[in-house]
Design a protein around this motif. Structure first.
Motif, PDB file in Angstrom:
ATOM      1  N   LYS A 135       0.837  -1.202   0.000  1.00 53.09           N
ATOM      2  CA  LYS A 135       0.000   0.000   0.000  1.00 53.09           C
ATOM      3  C   LYS A 135       0.874   1.254   0.000  1.00 53.09           C
ATOM      4  O   LYS A 135       1.931   1.298   0.621  1.00 53.09           O
ATOM      5  N   ARG A 136       0.383   2.271  -0.738  1.00 52.54           N
ATOM      6  CA  ARG A 136       1.076   3.557  -0.778  1.00 52.54           C
ATOM      7  C   ARG A 136       0.307   4.569   0.069  1.00 52.54           C
ATOM      8  O   ARG A 136      -0.890   4.413   0.313  1.00 52.54           O
ATOM      9  N   TRP A 137       1.011   5.612   0.500  1.00 51.62           N
ATOM     10  CA  TRP A 137       0.377   6.584   1.381  1.00 51.62           C
ATOM     11  C   TRP A 137      -0.875   7.202   0.742  1.00 51.62           C
ATOM     12  O   TRP A 137      -1.879   7.426   1.403  1.00 51.62           O
ATOM     13  N   ARG A 138      -0.825   7.438  -0.559  1.00 50.51           N
ATOM     14  CA  ARG A 138      -1.979   8.051  -1.219  1.00 50.51           C
ATOM     15  C   ARG A 138      -3.171   7.099  -1.323  1.00 50.51           C
ATOM     16  O   ARG A 138      -4.288   7.532  -1.625  1.00 50.51           O
ATOM     17  N   ASP A 139      -2.935   5.789  -1.082  1.00 48.77           N
ATOM     18  CA  ASP A 139      -4.023   4.811  -1.155  1.00 48.77           C
ATOM     19  C   ASP A 139      -4.894   4.809   0.089  1.00 48.77           C
ATOM     20  O   ASP A 139      -5.973   4.200   0.084  1.00 48.77           O
ATOM     21  N   ILE A 140      -4.448   5.448   1.144  1.00 46.52           N
ATOM     22  CA  ILE A 140      -5.184   5.406   2.406  1.00 46.52           C
ATOM     23  C   ILE A 140      -6.407   6.315   2.292  1.00 46.52           C
ATOM     24  O   ILE A 140      -6.286   7.497   1.960  1.00 46.52           O
ATOM     25  N   PRO A 141      -7.591   5.785   2.547  1.00 47.99           N
ATOM     26  CA  PRO A 141      -8.811   6.596   2.426  1.00 47.99           C
ATOM     27  C   PRO A 141      -8.757   7.832   3.334  1.00 47.99           C
ATOM     28  O   PRO A 141      -8.340   7.749   4.492  1.00 47.99           O
TER      29      PRO A 141
ATOM     30  N   ILE B 174       4.330   2.536   1.797  1.00 49.79           N
ATOM     31  CA  ILE B 174       4.354   2.605   3.258  1.00 49.79           C
ATOM     32  C   ILE B 174       5.387   1.593   3.743  1.00 49.79           C
ATOM     33  O   ILE B 174       5.200   0.378   3.593  1.00 49.79           O
ATOM     34  N   LEU B 175       6.471   2.089   4.275  1.00 46.64           N
ATOM     35  CA  LEU B 175       7.554   1.258   4.793  1.00 46.64           C
ATOM     36  C   LEU B 175       8.196   1.962   5.971  1.00 46.64           C
ATOM     37  O   LEU B 175       8.156   3.197   6.071  1.00 46.64           O
ATOM     38  N   VAL B 176       8.794   1.191   6.848  1.00 49.58           N
ATOM     39  CA  VAL B 176       9.635   1.738   7.911  1.00 49.58           C
ATOM     40  C   VAL B 176      11.075   1.707   7.416  1.00 49.58           C
ATOM     41  O   VAL B 176      11.570   0.657   6.983  1.00 49.58           O
TER      42      VAL B 176
END
Length: 376
Positions: free
Chosen positions: A169-175, A186-188
């Protein structure tokens, strides 16, 4: 005439007395100077140089002028060279050093076994945490991943965060994400697991979650979790060999480069302590994972000089307080609270949800497996 004779009779003895006193004073000062010079010479003769290897996260403490000055009063001239913690445990040239001081119990255990050392010295410890930013935290909070308790922030759903990373998942995919709508995965961000303890502690945490919240204990469990955790290292791209690098990027490059960075709590607290408030980015936030894992800093002595240093770092009250001033926790939680409250730094007194890393052999096998994938 009588008056002159009287003066001579009075002045003569007085001059003699002053002369004797002056000579005596000169002798006393000369004797005192010699005693002081002798003491300096004795201290210099008793001074030993103690040279060793340490993880980069401890260099600011071990090279601090107050620490070095205090150790010199104890007869130790300290030299500390930087190396990754796993690298320290595997180095073939340790005989040229007096101590090895990696981060983490696994590396210290490996050293103790390989070097046939009877006694090691646990000195202080620090929890693993994620350095982040207020806009990122707002996104995570809206999705039930983080929450604030008191003035500290906690990652209360590490499983959900891990699933997002596994799914790519990418940050822009988060509703509903209007605060940080970027295309980054999204990674640490971590150090290189092949060389550094902090990445090994992240692996310990990920493997625990992937193993249904159990510490990985055998090869069957190891092979079950590796397909889940390995991509979370491979996807990161270039990784620094020691923990100072990612934190420096976090501070200097900001949210665009590093939205979530694995750090030692001590690094964050040390930065707050030495950086004026006006010079800090006000959006900086430290997140405590639940569960988290402690990194214990254990000194492995390689000879008598190393043992002398280990005893001081582990037991001397002055050095323990100085360690707390550099962000570390010691066995006395009151000292950690007292020092940080005096500086206006908020940090939880205790963390309750803490796991242990796997045994050294299991952790080493996981790291080796990831290393083989990186080499492809």
């Amino acid at each position: 005439m009588f008056a002159a004779d009287s003066v001579r009779k009075f002045v003569g003895p007085l001059l003699t007395l002053l002369l004797v006193a002056g000579v005596g004073t000169g002798i006393w000062y000369s004797s005192t100077d010699k005693l002081e010079a002798d003491k300096v010479a004795e201290r210099a003769a008793a001074m030993v140089t103690v040279k060793g290897l340490t993880g980069s996260e401890k260099l600011p403490f071990l090279q601090a002028p107050r620490v070095l000055a205090y150790l010199e009063k104890q007869g130790i001239r300290l030299e500390a060279m930087k190396a990754g913690s796993r690298e320290i445990a595997l180095r073939p040239d340790l005989k040229q050093f007096d101590y090895a001081y990696p981060a983490g119990v696994p590396a210290a255990t490996k050293l103790q076994k390989e070097q046939n050392i009877r006694q090691t010295y646990p000195t202080f410890f620090t929890p693993m945490a994620l350095a982040s930013w207020k806009p990122v935290v707002a996104v995570l909070q809206a999705n039930g991943i983080v929450e604030q308790r008191g003035k500290a922030w906690y990652i209360v759903d590490m499983m959900k965060l891990m699933r997002w990373m596994e799914e790519g998942k990418r940050w822009r995919d988060i509703p509903g994400n209007s605060q940080y709508p970027v295309g980054k995965s999204i990674l640490v961000s971590t150090t290189d697991v092949r060389t550094s303890n902090s990445a090994a502690m992240y692996l310990s945490l990920l493997s625990y979650l992937a193993n249904e919240r159990n510490v990985v204990q055998d090869e069957a469990q190891l092979h079950q979790v590796l397909p889940l955790v390995t991509p979370l290292f491979l996807k990161q791209g270039y990784q620094e060999s020691s923990s100072a690098g990612p934190f420096e990027d976090y501070v200097s490059m900001g949210m665009g480069k590093a939205p979530l960075v694995l750090v030692y709590e001590s690094q964050f607290i040390e930065y707050l302590a030495k950086t004026p408030k006006a010079a800090r980015n006000p959006d900086m936030v430290l997140l405590y994972p639940e569960p988290t894992v402690y990194t214990k800093h254990v000194l492995t002595p390689l000879n008598d000089k190393g043992r002398r240093l280990g005893e001081l770092l582990a037991n001397d009250a002055t050095l323990q307080r100085l360690a707390v001033e550099y962000g570390y926790r010691v066995n006395n939680p009151n000292l950690f609270r007292e020092v940080n409250q005096a500086r206006g730094i908020e940090a939880p007194d205790n963390l309750l949800d803490v796991i242990d890393p796997p045994a050294y052999e299991i952790l080493e096998k996981m790291i080796t497996a990831i290393e083989q994938q990186m080499a492809k």
